[in-house]
Motif scaffolding. Structure first.
Motif: not given
Length: 102
Positions: A69, A79, A82, A66
């Protein structure tokens, strides 16, 4: 494989679930393998995974990093959350498969 400071978005994502990682830091794999490690779980997908000594049990779970991102702060935080949730789910599954969790 390349220790860095903890990403501020990782800190925020973990704070959202009540975990404080502000004082944590990443480490070289060699720094922790002296601690009688039974299992190494690597999460690298696009980056270089660390090498572990022969005979060390290894699980490889390739998650997107992430930290790569882009977008608004909200997009980047999303991100991180998740991936956090995906890792948690995989850990729970692993724990149940290996009877580590009830």
């Amino acid at each position: 494989s390349e220790p860095k400071t903890v990403n501020p978005f990782a800190i925020r994502a973990m704070e959202d679930i009540g975990i404080d990682i502000k004082s944590h830091s990443s480490k070289q794999i060699s720094d922790v393998l002296d601690e009688n490690v039974d299992l190494v779980i690597t999460l690298c997908a696009d980056e270089v995974c660390p090498l572990v000594p022969a005979g060390t049990r290894k699980e490889h779970w390739p998650f997107k990093d992430p930290a790569n991102a882009v977008g608004s702060d909200d997009d980047i935080l999303r991100s991180f959350t998740e991936i956090r949730d995906q890792i948690k789910s995989r850990l729970m599954q692993f724990g149940q498969e290996h009877q580590l969790l009830s």
